[in-house]
Design an enzyme around this catalytic site. Structure first.
Site, PDB file in Angstrom:
ATOM      1  CG  MET A  37      -1.812  -1.289   1.254  1.00 39.93           C
ATOM      2  SD  MET A  37      -3.006  -1.291   2.612  1.00 39.93           S
ATOM      3  CE  MET A  37      -1.903  -1.402   4.028  1.00 39.93           C
ATOM      4  CG  ASP A  38       4.653   3.105  -2.293  1.00 40.57           C
ATOM      5  OD1 ASP A  38       4.869   3.800  -1.282  1.00 40.57           O
ATOM      6  OD2 ASP A  38       5.395   3.121  -3.290  1.00 40.57           O
ATOM      7  N   GLY A  39       2.139   5.063  -1.147  1.00 39.69           N
ATOM      8  CA  GLY A  39       1.707   6.370  -1.623  1.00 39.69           C
ATOM      9  C   GLY A  39       0.775   7.137  -0.707  1.00 39.69           C
ATOM     10  CB  SER A 208      -0.594   1.630  -4.960  1.00 34.73           C
ATOM     11  OG  SER A 208      -0.021   1.749  -3.672  1.00 34.73           O
TER      12      SER A 208
END
Length: 263
Positions: A37-39, A208
């Site tokens: 779950m990047d960003g 992501s």
């Protein structure tokens, strides 16, 4: 009037999803999806939001993704929530994230939560001893409260990285072999002692924000997983990204199955 229109739109969206998922189910569906779950922080900065707002939006995105996975019949979902490396961030940022994590973990115990609505069993995977007492106790309470659920399994990797998981699995294997006075450690011994052994290997790993690095996540388990890296930041992840990932999986499914049989 506004509330009635909103309910009508929700019903239309639900019906549309049902039709879409029925079409998708004509082909092979993944059993296990994993998400990096990047960003979240970039999302908040991009919109000029307060610190922590990105992670709150990211939690909402996760709840929507869990709903879609449940409706599709996907059994296992794994998320990379907090890396061991994240403890190197500024103390005030780490504390803020721990406070938010405690709030969201406790919310899973609510009777109205998606966990109880969909019969989700929750595992927290990682070196939980690195968490503060409150967060660790809340995580253990959720695992105990959902232990009898079986429809969907949610694995939350927190205070986790893959190399630590492998090292701990080797250590446990050595202890078990020593107790039985056996010198040689087999590959199966390590696999059985991996914390992620409660789930099959992921079929798809979605990261992501367009990043293609694994960032020390599930290195042992993703040798045959299909990687998908949409440009959207995690809070922007939606149904279309999930559908596209599954369509790509279906397109290459026969090839991936052949590769697995060759191993």
């Amino acid at each position: 009037m506004g509330g009635g229109i909103r309910q009508l739109l929700e019903q239309v969206h639900r019906l549309s999803r049902r039709c879409l998922f029925r079409v998708l189910s004509m082909g092979p569906l993944p059993t296990h999806l994993a998400f990096i779950m990047d960003g979240n922080r970039r999302y908040a900065k991009k919109r000029g939001l307060e610190d922590g707002s990105g992670h709150k939006a990211g939690f909402s995105a996760l709840m929507s993704m869990l709903q879609y996975c449940y409706e599709l019949g996907i059994k296992y979902v794994t998320v990379y929530a907090f890396s061991i490396d994240n403890f190197r961030r500024k103390p005030e940022e780490v504390q803020s994230l721990m406070d938010l994590m405690l709030e969201k973990i406790k919310s899973l115990l609510d009777k109205e939560s998606i966990v109880h609505e969909y019969g989700i069993r929750v595992y927290f995977i990682g070196n939980l001893g690195l968490l503060n007492d409150q967060v660790r106790a809340a995580a253990e309470e959720v695992m105990k409260a959902t232990a009898k659920n079986s429809r969907v399994v949610l694995l939350v990797c927190v205070a986790y990285n893959s190399t630590d998981e492998i090292v701990q699995a080797v250590k446990r294997s050595c202890v078990e072999k020593a107790d039985r006075d056996v010198e040689r450690i087999q590959l199966v011994d390590i696999e059985e002692n991996m914390q992620m052994s409660v789930a099959p290997e992921p079929d798809i790993l979605i990261r992501s924000s367009g990043e293609t690095r694994l960032s020390n996540f599930l290195l042992w388990q993703t040798g045959n997983s299909q990687l998908f890296s949409p440009d959207a930041l995690w809070p922007e992840i939606g149904l279309r990204h999930l559908v596209w990932a599954i369509l790509n999986f279906q397109r290459s499914h026969s090839y991936l199955e052949k590769k697995k049989k060759q191993l």
